[in-house]
Design an enzyme around this catalytic site. Sequence first.
Site, PDB file in Angstrom:
ATOM      1  N   ILE A 131       0.841  -1.207   0.046  1.00 52.80           N
ATOM      2  CA  ILE A 131      -0.004  -0.005  -0.029  1.00 52.80           C
ATOM      3  C   ILE A 131       0.877   1.173  -0.050  1.00 52.80           C
ATOM      4  CG2 ILE A 131      -1.826   1.402   1.394  1.00 52.80           C
ATOM      5  CD1 ILE A 131      -2.741  -1.160   2.505  1.00 52.80           C
ATOM      6  N   ASP A 141       4.726 -23.017   6.158  1.00 49.33           N
ATOM      7  CA  ASP A 141       5.111 -24.279   5.649  1.00 49.33           C
ATOM      8  C   ASP A 141       6.721 -24.314   5.014  1.00 49.33           C
ATOM      9  OD1 ASP A 141       2.810 -25.318   6.435  1.00 49.33           O
ATOM     10  OD2 ASP A 141       1.990 -25.424   4.361  1.00 49.33           O
TER      11      ASP A 141
HETATM   12  N1  LIG Z   1      -3.801 -25.583  -9.535  1.00 50.64           N
HETATM   13  C1  LIG Z   1      -4.735 -24.375  -9.194  1.00 50.64           C
HETATM   14  N2  LIG Z   1      -5.171 -23.756 -10.074  1.00 50.64           N
HETATM   15  C2  LIG Z   1      -5.719 -22.489  -9.764  1.00 50.64           C
HETATM   16  N3  LIG Z   1      -5.884 -22.044  -8.317  1.00 50.64           N
HETATM   17  C3  LIG Z   1      -5.300 -22.700  -7.310  1.00 50.64           C
HETATM   18  C4  LIG Z   1      -4.579 -24.127  -7.804  1.00 50.64           C
HETATM   19  N4  LIG Z   1      -4.140 -24.829  -6.653  1.00 50.64           N
HETATM   20  C5  LIG Z   1      -4.659 -23.998  -5.674  1.00 50.64           C
HETATM   21  N5  LIG Z   1      -5.174 -22.971  -6.041  1.00 50.64           N
HETATM   22  C6  LIG Z   1      -6.073 -21.679  -5.413  1.00 50.64           C
HETATM   23  O1  LIG Z   1      -5.195 -21.000  -4.348  1.00 50.64           O
HETATM   24  C7  LIG Z   1      -5.589 -21.604  -3.067  1.00 50.64           C
HETATM   25  C8  LIG Z   1      -4.811 -21.614  -2.007  1.00 50.64           C
HETATM   26  O2  LIG Z   1      -4.030 -23.110  -2.252  1.00 50.64           O
HETATM   27  P1  LIG Z   1      -3.808 -23.682  -1.066  1.00 50.64           P
HETATM   28  O3  LIG Z   1      -4.993 -24.184  -0.234  1.00 50.64           O
HETATM   29  O4  LIG Z   1      -2.880 -24.855  -1.678  1.00 50.64           O
HETATM   30  O5  LIG Z   1      -2.816 -23.042  -0.229  1.00 50.64           O
HETATM   31  P2  LIG Z   1      -1.265 -22.334  -0.340  1.00 50.64           P
HETATM   32  O6  LIG Z   1      -1.356 -20.921  -1.140  1.00 50.64           O
HETATM   33  O7  LIG Z   1      -0.402 -23.493  -0.782  1.00 50.64           O
HETATM   34  O8  LIG Z   1      -0.917 -21.767   1.107  1.00 50.64           O
HETATM   35  P3  LIG Z   1      -0.591 -22.823   2.444  1.00 50.64           P
HETATM   36  O9  LIG Z   1      -0.177 -24.061   1.907  1.00 50.64           O
HETATM   37  O10 LIG Z   1      -0.041 -21.923   3.103  1.00 50.64           O
HETATM   38  O11 LIG Z   1      -2.115 -22.939   3.151  1.00 50.64           O
HETATM   39  C9  LIG Z   1      -6.712 -22.258  -3.398  1.00 50.64           C
HETATM   40  O12 LIG Z   1      -7.763 -22.639  -2.343  1.00 50.64           O
HETATM   41  C10 LIG Z   1      -7.388 -22.232  -4.690  1.00 50.64           C
HETATM   42  O13 LIG Z   1      -8.200 -21.135  -4.747  1.00 50.64           O
HETATM   43  O1  LIG Z   2      -5.940 -24.207   8.260  1.00 54.02           O
HETATM   44  P1  LIG Z   2      -6.527 -25.482   7.609  1.00 54.02           P
HETATM   45  O2  LIG Z   2      -7.263 -25.273   6.121  1.00 54.02           O
HETATM   46  O3  LIG Z   2      -6.945 -26.526   8.361  1.00 54.02           O
HETATM   47  O4  LIG Z   2      -5.006 -26.039   7.116  1.00 54.02           O
HETATM   48  C1  LIG Z   2      -4.194 -26.525   7.726  1.00 54.02           C
HETATM   49  C2  LIG Z   2      -2.977 -26.517   6.733  1.00 54.02           C
HETATM   50  O5  LIG Z   2      -2.543 -25.165   6.397  1.00 54.02           O
HETATM   51  C3  LIG Z   2      -1.287 -25.223   6.889  1.00 54.02           C
HETATM   52  O6  LIG Z   2      -1.107 -24.328   8.125  1.00 54.02           O
HETATM   53  C4  LIG Z   2      -0.313 -24.096   5.899  1.00 54.02           C
HETATM   54  O7  LIG Z   2      -0.447 -24.582   4.729  1.00 54.02           O
HETATM   55  C5  LIG Z   2      -0.435 -26.548   6.698  1.00 54.02           C
HETATM   56  O8  LIG Z   2       0.693 -26.354   7.557  1.00 54.02           O
HETATM   57  C6  LIG Z   2      -1.555 -27.219   7.508  1.00 54.02           C
HETATM   58  O9  LIG Z   2      -1.649 -28.638   6.872  1.00 54.02           O
HETATM   59 MG   LIG Z   3       0.930 -24.631   0.239  1.00 56.16          MG
END
Ligand SMILES: Nc1ncnc2c1ncn2[C@@H]1O[C@H](COP(=O)(O)OP(=O)(O)OP(=O)(O)O)[C@@H](O)[C@H]1O
Ligand SMILES: O=P(O)(O)OC[C@H]1O[C@](O)(CO)[C@@H](O)[C@@H]1O
Ligand SMILES: [Mg+2]
Length: 319
Positions: free
Chosen positions: A24, A127
């Site tokens: 921002i 993670d």
């Molecule tokens: N292959 C994909 N194509 C498009 N969007 C995606 C895809 N994979 C994930 N996303 C989007 O990104 C969001 C977040 O992804 P995910 O739940 O894997 O968390 P992350 O960004 O890896 O973070 P964390 O692992 O810390 O929770 C998903 O809920 C979805 O909306």
């Molecule tokens: O908060 P939620 O959706 O239960 O997800 C938990 C997952 O999200 C994280 O905290 C971040 O990716 C992981 O370490 C864990 O497996």
């Molecule tokens: Mg992730």
Amino acid sequence: MRRIGILTSGGDAPGMNAAIRAAIRTALKNDLEIYGIEDGYLGLVQGKIFPLRYKDASEILTKGGTFLGSSRYPEFKEDAIQEKAVEQLRKRGIEGLVVIGGDGSYRGAQALMKKGVLCVGIPATIDNDVKGTDKTIGFSTALNTICESVNKLRDTSSSHHRCFIVEVMGNKCGKLALWSAITCGAEILINREIGFNEHQVMAELAVHDQFRKKRHALIIASEKLLDIEALAKKISLETSFSGRAISLGHIQRGGSPTPEDRLLGSMMGREAVEVLMKNENNKCICVKNDQILARDIDEALNEKDDSYAQMYALFRDMV
Ligand SMILES: Nc1ncnc2c1ncn2[C@@H]1O[C@H](COP(=O)(O)OP(=O)(O)OP(=O)(O)O)[C@@H](O)[C@H]1O
Ligand SMILES: O=P(O)(O)OC[C@H]1O[C@](O)(CO)[C@@H](O)[C@@H]1O
Ligand SMILES: [Mg+2]
């Protein structure tokens, strides 16, 4: 570029607010309009988009979570849903997007990039599993929270000759477990990279008990791998330690970010806006040897990561 958007997606991570604040401030100082998008890709598709002012960046640096909100929205993998997102941005004249999140969120950004939206990714997840960067925002704070909790467990373990199995997050990546095992002084590590071998755990506990005369033992275990309660029972039955199990759970995701995460968020948030100002596409922000870089996202995500092996060698030398 005149108008950009910003969202946080996936699991929240302490330090996301620092990155939003930096974006921002950098945008407004450079006469760019910046729009906040609520609840990640879900809010983008629903059009929950609002202008951000200088004041919105106040009082957020020290707070955990993300004031924009986040979500898991698996439907965003669908092309038709992604088209809706593109339309929401187009009709507001938003030409660039800062996506703050983990590996999954990056895949969403890559899909938008292919549809012509200029995106830049900022790695934020406890993670630390995003390729191409040494650190992700949130990892340091989660590690700090784990260390504080395990310090307390160590006190009571020693008093009672107990073995505590402490389950930590990390999803499919064992880095949070490995880094915690080193910094908490754990005796045993169980994670996906090593695997879980019950027989070996029992043999190692016997060594710590009989030869090293330890009054306690700490096992750090990655989530989603084993039944920690069952293992604790077995330890009570088969060793001289009494076994106890605890899962630290979502405690690890909250709390005021450490100075390291505030710094990383500030540097990455500023860099991301500068990348968009240059009309560069397909980029993600990384930190490599303490230097902030904007890298090609495909190249970064294909990079081999050797940090795990180095840290595992350190753990083995410490036990
Ligand atoms: N292959 C994909 N194509 C498009 N969007 C995606 C895809 N994979 C994930 N996303 C989007 O990104 C969001 C977040 O992804 P995910 O739940 O894997 O968390 P992350 O960004 O890896 O973070 P964390 O692992 O810390 O929770 C998903 O809920 C979805 O909306
Ligand atoms: O908060 P939620 O959706 O239960 O997800 C938990 C997952 O999200 C994280 O905290 C971040 O990716 C992981 O370490 C864990 O497996
Ligand atoms: Mg992730």
